[in-house]
Design an enzyme around this catalytic site. Structure first.
Site, PDB file in Angstrom:
ATOM      1  N   ASP A   7       0.873  -1.176   0.000  1.00 25.36           N
ATOM      2  CA  ASP A   7       0.000   0.000   0.000  1.00 25.36           C
ATOM      3  C   ASP A   7       0.913   1.230   0.000  1.00 25.36           C
ATOM      4  O   ASP A   7       2.142   1.125  -0.182  1.00 25.36           O
ATOM      5  CB  ASP A   7      -0.995  -0.033   1.176  1.00 25.36           C
ATOM      6  CG  ASP A   7      -0.345   0.227   2.535  1.00 25.36           C
ATOM      7  OD1 ASP A   7       0.901   0.315   2.616  1.00 25.36           O
ATOM      8  OD2 ASP A   7      -1.092   0.353   3.534  1.00 25.36           O
ATOM      9  N   CYS A  64       3.224  -3.039   3.974  1.00 29.09           N
ATOM     10  CA  CYS A  64       2.370  -1.893   4.318  1.00 29.09           C
ATOM     11  C   CYS A  64       3.145  -1.073   5.342  1.00 29.09           C
ATOM     12  O   CYS A  64       4.364  -1.217   5.458  1.00 29.09           O
ATOM     13  CB  CYS A  64       0.988  -2.333   4.798  1.00 29.09           C
ATOM     14  SG  CYS A  64       0.959  -3.241   6.351  1.00 29.09           S
ATOM     15  N   GLY A  65       2.469  -0.215   6.079  1.00 31.80           N
ATOM     16  CA  GLY A  65       3.206   0.631   7.023  1.00 31.80           C
ATOM     17  C   GLY A  65       3.902  -0.178   8.105  1.00 31.80           C
ATOM     18  O   GLY A  65       5.087  -0.013   8.383  1.00 31.80           O
ATOM     19  N   THR A  66       3.124  -1.089   8.715  1.00 32.49           N
ATOM     20  CA  THR A  66       3.676  -1.939   9.775  1.00 32.49           C
ATOM     21  C   THR A  66       4.021  -3.344   9.300  1.00 32.49           C
ATOM     22  O   THR A  66       4.733  -4.068   9.988  1.00 32.49           O
ATOM     23  CB  THR A  66       2.640  -2.106  10.904  1.00 32.49           C
ATOM     24  OG1 THR A  66       1.458  -2.677  10.326  1.00 32.49           O
ATOM     25  CG2 THR A  66       2.313  -0.773  11.556  1.00 32.49           C
ATOM     26  N   GLY A  67       3.442  -3.762   8.188  1.00 31.66           N
ATOM     27  CA  GLY A  67       3.531  -5.151   7.730  1.00 31.66           C
ATOM     28  C   GLY A  67       2.428  -6.012   8.331  1.00 31.66           C
ATOM     29  O   GLY A  67       2.213  -7.147   7.898  1.00 31.66           O
ATOM     30  N   ILE A  68       1.721  -5.472   9.302  1.00 29.83           N
ATOM     31  CA  ILE A  68       0.744  -6.284  10.040  1.00 29.83           C
ATOM     32  C   ILE A  68      -0.581  -6.399   9.278  1.00 29.83           C
ATOM     33  O   ILE A  68      -1.102  -7.496   9.064  1.00 29.83           O
ATOM     34  CB  ILE A  68       0.527  -5.714  11.456  1.00 29.83           C
ATOM     35  CG1 ILE A  68       1.817  -5.804  12.264  1.00 29.83           C
ATOM     36  CG2 ILE A  68      -0.602  -6.477  12.159  1.00 29.83           C
ATOM     37  CD1 ILE A  68       1.773  -5.082  13.611  1.00 29.83           C
ATOM     38  N   HIS A  97      10.771 -23.601   9.015  1.00 30.09           N
ATOM     39  CA  HIS A  97       9.794 -24.310   9.845  1.00 30.09           C
ATOM     40  C   HIS A  97       8.345 -24.121   9.402  1.00 30.09           C
ATOM     41  O   HIS A  97       7.530 -25.012   9.637  1.00 30.09           O
ATOM     42  CB  HIS A  97       9.926 -23.853  11.307  1.00 30.09           C
ATOM     43  CG  HIS A  97      11.164 -24.376  11.980  1.00 30.09           C
ATOM     44  ND1 HIS A  97      11.396 -24.240  13.328  1.00 30.09           N
ATOM     45  CD2 HIS A  97      12.246 -25.061  11.473  1.00 30.09           C
ATOM     46  CE1 HIS A  97      12.569 -24.808  13.640  1.00 30.09           C
ATOM     47  NE2 HIS A  97      13.105 -25.292  12.529  1.00 30.09           N
ATOM     48  N   ARG A 131       9.064 -33.043  10.694  1.00 28.87           N
ATOM     49  CA  ARG A 131       8.027 -32.782  11.696  1.00 28.87           C
ATOM     50  C   ARG A 131       7.304 -31.466  11.417  1.00 28.87           C
ATOM     51  O   ARG A 131       6.141 -31.287  11.829  1.00 28.87           O
ATOM     52  CB  ARG A 131       8.634 -32.751  13.099  1.00 28.87           C
ATOM     53  CG  ARG A 131       9.576 -31.589  13.373  1.00 28.87           C
ATOM     54  CD  ARG A 131      10.321 -31.755  14.686  1.00 28.87           C
ATOM     55  NE  ARG A 131      11.102 -30.582  15.061  1.00 28.87           N
ATOM     56  CZ  ARG A 131      12.285 -30.258  14.520  1.00 28.87           C
ATOM     57  NH1 ARG A 131      12.819 -31.011  13.561  1.00 28.87           N
ATOM     58  NH2 ARG A 131      12.933 -29.180  14.932  1.00 28.87           N
ATOM     59  N   HIS A 132       7.946 -30.570  10.718  1.00 28.60           N
ATOM     60  CA  HIS A 132       7.308 -29.287  10.412  1.00 28.60           C
ATOM     61  C   HIS A 132       6.181 -29.455   9.394  1.00 28.60           C
ATOM     62  O   HIS A 132       5.219 -28.694   9.411  1.00 28.60           O
ATOM     63  CB  HIS A 132       8.349 -28.279   9.931  1.00 28.60           C
ATOM     64  CG  HIS A 132       9.445 -28.082  10.929  1.00 28.60           C
ATOM     65  ND1 HIS A 132       9.219 -27.539  12.177  1.00 28.60           N
ATOM     66  CD2 HIS A 132      10.752 -28.426  10.891  1.00 28.60           C
ATOM     67  CE1 HIS A 132      10.345 -27.522  12.856  1.00 28.60           C
ATOM     68  NE2 HIS A 132      11.295 -28.063  12.106  1.00 28.60           N
TER      69      HIS A 132
HETATM   70  C1  RB5 Z   1      -1.839   2.939   6.398  1.00 30.52           C
HETATM   71  O1  RB5 Z   1      -1.806   4.194   6.984  1.00 30.52           O
HETATM   72  C2  RB5 Z   1      -1.466   1.880   7.424  1.00 30.52           C
HETATM   73  O2  RB5 Z   1      -2.519   1.702   8.318  1.00 30.52           O
HETATM   74  C3  RB5 Z   1      -1.120   0.580   6.732  1.00 30.52           C
HETATM   75  O3  RB5 Z   1      -0.060   0.787   5.868  1.00 30.52           O
HETATM   76  C4  RB5 Z   1      -0.679  -0.563   7.626  1.00 30.52           C
HETATM   77  O4  RB5 Z   1       0.338  -0.171   8.484  1.00 30.52           O
HETATM   78  C5  RB5 Z   1      -1.742  -1.313   8.320  1.00 30.52           C
HETATM   79  O5  RB5 Z   1      -1.475  -2.323   8.997  1.00 30.52           O
END
Ligand code: RB5
Length: 146
Positions: A7, A64-68, A97, A131-132
């Site tokens: 993004d 993305c910003g955090t990857g999360i 793994h 095992r993995h």
């Molecule tokens: C966008 O501002 C931000 O929320 C997105 O890149 C991401 O970090 C969400 O997890």
């Protein structure tokens, strides 16, 4: 063929990773975003991950910003095992793994130098199996029961 996408929060890092892939002549398909304008990471994750589960691409890199957020979205696609990593050990062991097929990173978390190292180890480490594999099969069974 590698799928790559981000993004707006990961756009600058995606462009850096593409320079690395070009320098190593690693083929990739860019699923966007193609500008730094605000967009929604689930759309990018879905497009790239559909290409992976269809077999058009082998693995993916999503940012993305955090990857999360982008990893959460990627993991909703059946057959995707996306790992959000910001350290070398995790990027290596998620291949050894977990047989992760998507590496996610935060463009606001890791710099281009570390990100390149994470991509390199992710692309060049093979799944250990054994095992993995049993554990991966259990993940797949959970997915199949949904
Ligand atoms: C966008 O501002 C931000 O929320 C997105 O890149 C991401 O970090 C969400 O997890």
């Amino acid at each position: 063929m590698l799928a790559i996408g981000s993004d707006h929060g990961g756009y600058a890092l995606k462009e850096e990773i593409k320079k690395y892939l070009d320098s190593k002549q690693i083929a990739y398909e860019d699923f966007g975003t193609l500008t730094g304008e605000s967009c929604d990471y689930p759309d990018i994750a879905n497009a790239a991950c559909q290409a992976i589960v269809s077999g058009r691409c082998d693995r993916g890199i999503l940012i993305c910003g955090t990857g999360i957020g982008i990893s959460m979205a990627a993991n909703k696609v059946k057959g995707i095992r996306a790992a959000c990593c910001s350290d070398y050990f995790s990027a290596k062991y998620t291949r050894l793994h977990n047989d992760a097929n998507v590496l996610c990173m935060g463009g606001r978390v890791v710099g281009p130098g570390l990100a390149t190292e994470l991509v390199e180890v992710f692309l060049h480490t093979e799944f250990e199996g054994g095992r993995h594999q049993r554990r991966i099969d259990k993940i797949t069974a959970i997915e199949a029961a949904q």
